[in-house]
Design an enzyme around this catalytic site. Structure first.
Site, PDB file in Angstrom:
ATOM      1  N   TYR A  15       6.912 -32.286  35.728  1.00 39.06           N
ATOM      2  CA  TYR A  15       6.839 -32.901  37.056  1.00 39.06           C
ATOM      3  C   TYR A  15       7.942 -32.364  37.964  1.00 39.06           C
ATOM      4  O   TYR A  15       9.113 -32.268  37.567  1.00 39.06           O
ATOM      5  CB  TYR A  15       6.960 -34.420  36.947  1.00 39.06           C
ATOM      6  CG  TYR A  15       6.860 -35.112  38.291  1.00 39.06           C
ATOM      7  CD1 TYR A  15       5.644 -35.209  38.959  1.00 39.06           C
ATOM      8  CD2 TYR A  15       7.991 -35.653  38.896  1.00 39.06           C
ATOM      9  CE1 TYR A  15       5.557 -35.824  40.188  1.00 39.06           C
ATOM     10  CE2 TYR A  15       7.909 -36.281  40.135  1.00 39.06           C
ATOM     11  CZ  TYR A  15       6.680 -36.363  40.772  1.00 39.06           C
ATOM     12  OH  TYR A  15       6.587 -36.965  41.992  1.00 39.06           O
ATOM     13  N   GLY A  18      27.430 -54.090  52.475  1.00 45.28           N
ATOM     14  CA  GLY A  18      26.326 -53.372  51.835  1.00 45.28           C
ATOM     15  C   GLY A  18      26.676 -51.933  51.542  1.00 45.28           C
ATOM     16  O   GLY A  18      27.796 -51.482  51.795  1.00 45.28           O
ATOM     17  N   GLU A  61      28.300 -53.810  45.525  1.00 42.80           N
ATOM     18  CA  GLU A  61      28.755 -53.571  46.892  1.00 42.80           C
ATOM     19  C   GLU A  61      29.441 -54.801  47.477  1.00 42.80           C
ATOM     20  O   GLU A  61      30.430 -54.690  48.206  1.00 42.80           O
ATOM     21  CB  GLU A  61      27.574 -53.152  47.776  1.00 42.80           C
ATOM     22  CG  GLU A  61      27.119 -51.725  47.573  1.00 42.80           C
ATOM     23  CD  GLU A  61      28.134 -50.715  48.087  1.00 42.80           C
ATOM     24  OE1 GLU A  61      28.986 -51.078  48.928  1.00 42.80           O
ATOM     25  OE2 GLU A  61      28.100 -49.551  47.646  1.00 42.80           O
ATOM     26  N   GLU A 112      33.339 -54.536  48.706  1.00 42.20           N
ATOM     27  CA  GLU A 112      33.619 -54.619  50.137  1.00 42.20           C
ATOM     28  C   GLU A 112      34.241 -55.944  50.561  1.00 42.20           C
ATOM     29  O   GLU A 112      34.882 -56.020  51.610  1.00 42.20           O
ATOM     30  CB  GLU A 112      32.346 -54.372  50.949  1.00 42.20           C
ATOM     31  CG  GLU A 112      31.863 -52.932  50.895  1.00 42.20           C
ATOM     32  CD  GLU A 112      30.904 -52.597  52.008  1.00 42.20           C
ATOM     33  OE1 GLU A 112      30.212 -53.508  52.507  1.00 42.20           O
ATOM     34  OE2 GLU A 112      30.845 -51.413  52.392  1.00 42.20           O
ATOM     35  N   GLU A 147      38.054 -54.502  57.692  1.00 41.53           N
ATOM     36  CA  GLU A 147      38.295 -55.940  57.629  1.00 41.53           C
ATOM     37  C   GLU A 147      37.047 -56.631  57.101  1.00 41.53           C
ATOM     38  O   GLU A 147      35.938 -56.116  57.226  1.00 41.53           O
ATOM     39  CB  GLU A 147      38.629 -56.511  59.015  1.00 41.53           C
ATOM     40  CG  GLU A 147      39.884 -55.987  59.664  1.00 41.53           C
ATOM     41  CD  GLU A 147      40.093 -56.595  61.036  1.00 41.53           C
ATOM     42  OE1 GLU A 147      40.158 -57.844  61.124  1.00 41.53           O
ATOM     43  OE2 GLU A 147      40.167 -55.830  62.009  1.00 41.53           O
TER      44      GLU A 147
END
Length: 301
Positions: A21, A76, A92, A96, A145
C-alpha cells in the site's frame, strides 16, 4: 489463512495489499485537539451579607508562537501518530495548562478548509466543567500565559423568515471574554433552516477581536452544548462542594443558562438529584440554610 483467502481485483490478499500500500496516494490533513475547560466561580463583592454572585469562566492560553502570536486560544495541539485523540487531548492539556487527568467529553469535529493558515487541519474539540479551586493552572509549551476569562453570551439580534414549507431563523450572538486586563469579543451568526423535513444549521464568525483561529465559533457551540447538558445531566455537580444550599445550586444553573429561574420550579426540577441532610450553613451574616448533597443514585433516564 487457508487457500480460500479472499483476493481483490488485482489478485492480492489483504496481507499482500497492505504490504504494497502506498500511503502517498492521498494527502493527509493534520489532526489537532482543542479543549474547552469551563468553571463557575464567585465574583468579588463588597457586601458579605449577600450570597456571592457567580460567573462562568473559560480557560484560555496566550499564544507564544505564530500564527496568531499574542492572541488567546483554547488549549490544544497536534495529535501524534502513536496516540489516540483522547490521549492527545489529555497530553496537550497537561503540557499547556498543568491540568491533569480530568474527564472530558468529545464535543464536535471542526473541518473547514481554511480554518488554520498553516495547513489543512481537522480539529476534535473536548469539553469539561471543573472546580477551578482544585486546579493548579500554569502555562507551558508554546503558551505564554494560561488564564481564566469570565464569559458572557447574549442574543444581539434575531430574524425569522417564514416559507410555505418551513422557515429560516437567523440570530447574532455576542460573546465577551473578560480577563484581568483584556476584553475579547466575537459575534457569531447562526442560521437555522427548515424546509419540509430537511433541517440545516450554519454558523459563522462575523466579527472577532483577540481570539485565535476559529475558536470563537467553537466557544459559542460549546456554550450552547453546555446549556443543553445541564438540563438533562448531572454535569453541574462537578462544580459543587460535597454539601451545598439549594440557592447556591440555583445560582450555578442560572449563570450557565444565562437567565433567572423561578425557585419553586427549579426545586421541583432537581428534587431527585439532591438529598437533604441534617446540617445547616454557619456563615456569618447569613441566616442558617439547609445543606444538601448530590444524590448519586438519581435516575438519569
Amino acid at each position: 489463512m487457508d487457500a480460500m483467502e479472499l483476493r481483490d481485483r488485482s489478485g492480492l490478499t489483504e496481507k499482500e495489499f497492505l504490504q504494497s500500500y502506498d500511503v502517498s496516494l492521498y494527502e493527509r490533513p493534520s489532526v489537532t485537539v482543542d479543549m474547552l475547560i469551563f468553571t463557575v466561580t464567585d465574583k468579588e463583592q463588597d457586601n458579605y451579607r449577600k450570597l456571592p454572585e457567580k460567573a462562568l469562566q473559560l480557560l484560555l492560553i496566550k499564544r507564544g508562537e505564530h500564527p496568531y502570536l499574542g492572541q488567546w486560544a483554547l488549549p490544544g495541539g497536534f495529535v501524534a501518530m502513536h496516540e489516540s485523540i483522547e490521549e492527545a487531548a489529555q497530553r496537550e492539556l497537561k503540557s499547556e495548562t498543568n491540568i491533569d487527568s480530568i474527564y472530558m467529553e468529545q464535543l464536535f469535529t471542526w473541518g473547514d478548509v481554511g480554518r488554520d493558515p498553516r495547513t489543512r487541519v481537522i480539529s476534535c474539540s473536548y469539553m469539561a466543567l471543573v472546580d477551578r479551586t482544585a486546579m493548579d493552572v500554569k502555562a507551558g509549551d508554546d503558551a505564554d500565559e494560561a488564564r481564566w476569562f469570565e464569559v458572557t453570551y447574549d442574543l444581539f439580534q434575531e430574524k425569522r423568515t417564514n416559507f410555505d414549507d418551513g422557515f429560516e431563523y437567523e440570530k447574532l450572538m455576542k460573546i465577551a471574554l473578560k480577563g484581568e486586563l483584556e476584553l475579547l469579543t466575537a459575534t457569531i451568526k447562526i442560521v437555522e433552516t427548515l424546509k419540509g423535513r430537511s433541517t440545516k444549521m450554519i454558523t459563522e464568525i462575523v466579527e472577532c477581536k483577540g481570539i485565535a483561529f476559529d475558536h470563537a465559533q467553537i466557544i459559542e457551540y460549546a456554550i450552547r452544548r453546555l446549556q443543553n447538558k445541564i438540563e438533562y445531566t448531572d454535569i453541574v455537580f462537578n462544580l459543587m462542594p460535597p454539601l451545598f444550599t439549594l440557592s447556591e445550586l440555583q445560582q450555578v444553573y442560572e449563570v450557565i443558562l444565562g437567565k433567572e429561574l423561578l425557585a419553586a420550579a427549579f426545586r421541583r426540577k432537581i428534587a431527585n438529584m439532591v438529598v437533604e441532610t441534617n446540617e445547616y450553613t454557619k456563615d456569618a451574616g447569613h441566616r442558617p440554610s439547609k445543606l444538601y448533597r448530590f444524590n448519586s443514585n438519581w435516575n438519569r433516564y
